[in-house]
Motif scaffolding. Structure first.
Motif, short mmCIF file in Angstrom:
data_model
loop_
_atom_site.label_atom_id
_atom_site.label_comp_id
_atom_site.label_asym_id
_atom_site.label_seq_id
_atom_site.Cartn_x
_atom_site.Cartn_y
_atom_site.Cartn_z
N GLN A 67 0.87 -1.13 -0.03
CA GLN A 67 0.03 0.03 0.04
C GLN A 67 1.01 1.20 0.13
OE1 GLN A 67 -3.60 -0.15 0.51
NE2 GLN A 67 -3.26 -2.00 -0.45
N ILE A 68 0.24 2.46 -0.53
CA ILE A 68 1.04 3.73 -0.47
C ILE A 68 0.07 4.74 0.10
CG2 ILE A 68 1.81 5.35 -1.87
CD1 ILE A 68 2.95 3.46 -4.01
N GLN A 69 0.54 5.58 0.90
CA GLN A 69 -0.20 6.47 1.29
C GLN A 69 -0.44 7.66 0.28
OE1 GLN A 69 -1.97 6.99 4.43
NE2 GLN A 69 -2.06 5.03 4.67
N ILE A 70 -1.50 8.08 0.09
CA ILE A 70 -1.53 9.52 -0.90
C ILE A 70 -2.61 10.42 -0.40
CG2 ILE A 70 -0.95 7.98 -3.12
CD1 ILE A 70 -3.98 8.36 -3.94
N ARG A 71 -2.48 11.37 -1.00
CA ARG A 71 -3.44 12.72 -0.84
C ARG A 71 -3.59 13.31 -2.08
NH1 ARG A 71 -0.65 15.27 2.84
NH2 ARG A 71 -1.85 15.01 4.79
N ASP A 109 -8.69 16.41 1.34
CA ASP A 109 -7.53 16.11 1.13
C ASP A 109 -6.71 15.27 2.20
OD1 ASP A 109 -7.03 18.00 2.63
OD2 ASP A 109 -5.36 19.00 1.70
N PRO A 127 -5.18 11.85 4.13
CA PRO A 127 -4.33 10.73 3.61
C PRO A 127 -5.23 9.35 3.21
CG PRO A 127 -3.53 11.55 5.40
CD PRO A 127 -4.82 12.02 5.35
N SER A 175 -4.99 5.33 1.79
CA SER A 175 -4.10 4.06 1.52
C SER A 175 -4.57 3.48 0.34
CB SER A 175 -4.51 3.17 2.64
OG SER A 175 -3.18 2.53 2.85
N THR A 186 6.56 8.28 2.97
CA THR A 186 5.69 9.45 3.50
C THR A 186 4.52 9.47 2.63
OG1 THR A 186 6.85 11.11 2.28
CG2 THR A 186 7.60 10.70 4.45
N THR A 187 3.62 10.41 2.95
CA THR A 187 2.39 10.52 2.13
C THR A 187 2.74 11.21 0.69
OG1 THR A 187 0.90 10.45 4.13
CG2 THR A 187 -0.03 11.43 2.18
N VAL A 188 2.44 10.56 -0.26
CA VAL A 188 2.63 11.35 -1.69
C VAL A 188 1.46 12.19 -2.09
CG1 VAL A 188 3.20 10.71 -3.92
CG2 VAL A 188 4.00 9.19 -2.31
N GLU A 189 1.69 13.27 -2.49
CA GLU A 189 0.75 14.32 -3.14
C GLU A 189 0.55 13.83 -4.54
OE1 GLU A 189 0.25 18.47 -1.55
OE2 GLU A 189 0.81 18.81 -3.74
#
Length: 422
Positions: free
Chosen positions: A10-14, A26, A28, A30, A87-90
């Motif tokens: 999984q990747i954390q995105i915003r 906006d 975060p 998963s 980290t959370t990717v925008e």
């Protein structure tokens, strides 16, 4: 490490956007590391339905990470750009630019070398020595063959007010300033520009419509008054009234020397600065008042065409190596060449920025294709606009609504732009 990302990773995105009508919280989120654009679209449309009760119809979006459009899985895209996924990717999203729709195809009498659209009119220069005006739907308005050789370039003196006249340049060594009564067949050669010693390939008018610049095979850049009347500098030469068939002759205000090969393209960046792209592998920026070189870009290949964007203050240039490059002349970090676009298989003969978007542009090539690009997707164009069966010599996007091209198959192809960004 790349191999540590399995299908379940999984990747954390915003999710963020500049298009406020499509904004979602906006927070975060998963998502699977290998999610692609289709999956991101499904997620975003679900969020829009949840957060906007009046959102009924599903829409298509493009997604950007690290400033470029995502065209592979998200994890591949991020790894290619060495972006940490710890980290959370925008991830920014924008509504998809719709495919331009074929509008008209116009058969001309000879090769089409130059096109510039205005509000309701299309100005055309042709190898049959003609300068003609049509509607964007192809209906003929007027035509004239005052030139004695092929017409290589044309321009409106003022795109917002076509009745202020037009200019054409030819391999007969002259340029002509024309008067035209808008919407009629009354086109009249008013001023002949004399001073070049070899064929003229390109012409550009300053933003305030006071000056024009020409260049070609004698390697000289010449600056002229763009006035339809008067002497060399556009000042009233005489109070004597001229007959409708009288053509005055004008010489250049300035001649700027510096290139070693043909000048293939000219653009004004403002009323006092212009640049010339040349087959001598250079793009030279000139001070039109002081008549000196301000800046210079040197590359490896002959420049065939260029286009300046007033929205981003950057220029596109195509070369004899099939590539299109984006240059930022103000850059103080690294190369002034910021991006290279590669997709054409032969020389790229013409490039044209969109006037309403700082990211979109057109290209036309000897490989018979016209491509619509987004600068945030350098590895592949957004769309291929089909239709030409010969070399494409010119593309034009002067009118936001119409994407126009012409070439050696004698055709002008017109595509309708389905989306106008504000």
């Amino acid at each position: 490490m790349q191999e540590s990302h399995s299908n379940e990773s999984q990747i954390q995105i915003r999710l963020v956007t500049k298009q406020s009508e499509y904004a979602v919280p906006d927070i975060p989120l998963s998502v699977p590391a290998n999610i692609e654009t289709a999956g991101l679209n499904e997620l975003l449309n679900h969020l829009l339905k949840e957060n906007k009760p009046d959102f009924l119809k599903q829409k298509q979006f493009d997604f950007l990470a690290s400033g470029e459009l995502v065209r592979v899985s998200l994890i591949e895209h991020l790894q290619e750009r060495s972006v940490s996924v710890e980290t959370t990717v925008e991830v920014e999203y924008i509504q998809v630019t719709p495919a331009p729709q074929p509008e008209d195809s116009i058969l001309h009498e000879d090769w089409v070398a130059a096109i510039e659209t205005a509000n309701r009119w299309m100005l055309i220069g042709c190898y049959d020595h003609s300068v003609s005006i049509r509607t964007p739907h192809g209906k003929p308005v007027t035509s004239s063959k005052e030139h004695k050789n092929i017409v290589k370039d044309v321009a409106w003196v003022d795109q917002q007010q076509p009745s202020k006249g037009l200019v054409s340049v030819s391999h007969d060594l002259t340029g002509i300033l024309w008067a035209w009564e808008e919407g009629t067949d009354k086109i009249e050669p008013r001023v002949k520009l004399r001073g070049h010693e070899r064929g003229i390939d390109t012409v550009a008018v300053s933003p305030n419509s006071n000056r024009l610049a020409t260049g070609g095979w004698d390697t000289n850049l010449k600056i002229w008054s763009a006035s339809l009347d008067g002497d060399d500098n556009g000042e009233p030469a005489s109070k004597k009234k001229k007959g409708p068939s009288d053509i005055s002759t004008r010489t250049p205000i300035h001649t700027l020397n510096g290139h070693k090969e043909c000048i293939s393209s000219i653009n004004w960046t403002n009323n006092h600065v212009l640049y010339s792209a040349s087959m001598d592998h250079t793009i030279k920026f000139w001070d039109a008042e002081l008549c000196g070189i301000k800046n210079e870009i040197v590359d490896q290949k002959a420049f065939l065409s260029s286009s300046w964007s007033a929205l981003s203050n950057t220029l596109l240039a195509s070369s004899a190596d099939r590539h299109i490059r984006l240059y930022d002349p103000r850059s103080t970090e690294g190369s002034v060449c910021k991006v290279m676009f590669t997709s054409h298989t032969l020389w790229v003969s013409s490039v044209a920025w969109s006037k309403y978007s700082e990211h979109l542009f057109l290209s036309g090539s000897y490989d018979s294709t016209v491509k619509m690009w987004d600068t945030r997707s350098p590895k592949a164009p957004l769309y291929n606009l089909q239709g030409h069966e010969g070399q494409v010599l010119v593309v034009d996007w002067s009118n936001s609504k119409y994407l126009v091209s012409g070439g050696t198959d004698n055709y002008i192809h017109i595509f309708k732009n389905k989306q106008i960004f504000k």
